[in-house]
Design an enzyme around this catalytic site. Structure first.
Site, short mmCIF file in Angstrom:
data_model
loop_
_atom_site.label_atom_id
_atom_site.label_comp_id
_atom_site.label_asym_id
_atom_site.label_seq_id
_atom_site.Cartn_x
_atom_site.Cartn_y
_atom_site.Cartn_z
N TYR A 44 59.48 61.84 27.19
CA TYR A 44 60.79 62.41 27.44
C TYR A 44 60.91 63.20 28.74
O TYR A 44 62.01 63.57 29.13
CB TYR A 44 61.20 63.28 26.24
CG TYR A 44 61.29 62.46 24.98
CD1 TYR A 44 62.36 61.61 24.78
CD2 TYR A 44 60.29 62.50 24.02
CE1 TYR A 44 62.45 60.82 23.64
CE2 TYR A 44 60.36 61.72 22.87
CZ TYR A 44 61.45 60.87 22.69
OH TYR A 44 61.52 60.09 21.57
N PHE A 104 63.81 68.36 12.68
CA PHE A 104 64.80 67.29 12.57
C PHE A 104 64.41 66.08 13.39
O PHE A 104 65.19 65.17 13.56
CB PHE A 104 66.18 67.82 12.98
CG PHE A 104 66.26 68.32 14.41
CD1 PHE A 104 66.76 67.50 15.40
CD2 PHE A 104 65.83 69.61 14.75
CE1 PHE A 104 66.84 67.96 16.72
CE2 PHE A 104 65.92 70.07 16.04
CZ PHE A 104 66.43 69.25 17.03
#
Length: 401
Positions: free
Chosen positions: A126, A401
């Site tokens: 990322y 999450f």
């Protein structure tokens, strides 16, 4: 071999749910249990999904949820929380993730959200999109035979053993108090609480259902298991609003009968080891990323949080993926920031990743400079910048999450 050019990205629909589930199971190497299916779509609605489609087959996916996140100074910011990022194993290295992220970031910009955050399964993907580790988590185990508390450690008591159903309202109230004072922690929506209290079987990993220790200002949820001839208590979630609650809960956890080892994840600045006569009893088993962040709007993000020291400087921010970079004048007085684009010469320069890393206070600017990730034209500016961004408490992730 198909390329990203043969794949279109579109919004997800309820008809895509089964295919998205199958893609995520293949990508993350697990199977969702039937006892959690009714909750999953409520936390991250399929209508917030983006899917990459080749022909009639879904080969990539992301989904997001607008979250309320605490930032330094006990303020909050609205952020895009991205989850469920997966590309089919048959379609890797074809630019599909990049196309998904172009669409994801365009939507985040259109929504006017200054920050994007996520929890990552891999650590090398990322950075190219402007993300960096923003919160560090430390996993520890404690041999209870060595866990003797110092005479100076408070023994406030007040801990009770409760059932999850009985304690649920008080757990929610304590979490909300803790979240509002903890940088990096997100408000937990009702749908996530419903999944949390369902205590689904997949989350147990062969251990028991949750036990609950409750204090007026904190709680500890843990499971019991037996591995390698050791009885283990694994802390699932620990939240303490006050030092007394922290000490009281740890006294119970480390004093339980028939427990050889307690496992937990703690913040970088957790004082647990300092409460014990032998700090080596707290053994670190892993230290890694808990949350990644990307700044989407530099002025909006930097003016949303508070700062520890005054500052007046210009920073050059390079954005390798979107158009959020430029030169910015940053002026801080009494903890409040003003930030705007400028044509003035920068004293410091860095990729936008660095702002994500520094945003919640987990890292020091001086360390990135030492690693040649901040270009320094003025050493005094670096020291002032570092002091302004430093926080008194380590940030913590609220929920995964």
């Amino acid at each position: 071999m198909a390329s990203a050019k043969s794949v279109c990205v579109r919004a997800g629909t309820p008809a895509d749910s089964a295919a998205i589930t199958g893609l995520q199971e293949a990508g993350f190497g697990m199977r969702y249990g039937g006892d959690e299916n009714e909750f999953r779509g409520a936390v991250f609605p399929v209508e917030r999904s983006l899917v990459a489609v080749e022909g009639d087959r879904i080969v990539g996916h992301t989904v997001d949820l607008t979250m309320t996140v605490t930032v330094p100074g006990e303020r909050t910011v609205r952020a895009c929380g991205v989850s469920g990022v997966a590309v089919a194993p048959t379609h890797r290295r074809r630019g599909i993730l990049r196309e998904l992220y172009r669409a994801q970031h365009a939507r985040t910009e259109a929504d006017g959200l200054p920050l994007t955050i996520f929890t990552a399964s891999e650590g090398t993907i990322y950075g190219r999109f402007g993300y960096e580790v923003a919160i560090i988590d430390t996993a520890v185990f404690i041999d209870t035979r060595r866990a003797e508390f110092r005479a100076t450690t408070p023994d406030p008591g007040g801990v009770t053993l409760e059932t999850l159903a009985e304690a649920a309202p008080r757990i929610r109230e304590i979490y909300e108090r803790w979240q509002k004072m903890t940088a990096g922690a997100q408000a937990r929506p009702d749908a996530k609480w419903d999944l949390f209290f369902a205590d689904v079987e997949r989350h147990r990993r062969g251990a028991t259902t949750l036990f609950v220790l409750l204090h007026a200002d904190g709680y500890a949820l843990y499971r019991r298991s037996r591995r390698e001839n050791r009885d283990i208590a694994s802390v699932w979630e620990f939240r303490a609003v006050t030092p007394d609650a922290h000490a009281a809960l740890w006294r119970v956890l480390l004093g339980m009968d028939l427990v050889d080892t307690v496992e937990a994840e703690i913040a970088d600045d957790d004082p647990l080891a300092y409460l014990l006569t032998d700090p080596r009893a707290v053994q670190v088993t892993h230290r890694g990323d808990a949350l990644w962040a990307r700044v989407m709007d530099v002025p909006a993000a930097l003016t949303a949080r508070a700062y520890r020291a005054d500052l007046d400087t210009v920073v050059a921010v390079h954005d390798p993926f979107r158009d959020a970079g430029g030169n910015f004048a940053l002026r801080i007085r009494d903890g409040v920031a003003e930030c705007e684009p400028t044509s003035r010469t920068a004293a410091l320069g860095f990729d936008i990743n660095i702002l994500g890393a520094l945003y919640f206070g987990a890292h020091r600017a001086t360390m990135f400079a030492a690693a040649s990730r901040i270009t320094v034209e003025d050493p005094k500016a670096l020291r002032a910048f570092d002091e302004a961004f430093t926080t008194d408490r380590a940030p913590q992730l609220g929920w995964f999450f």
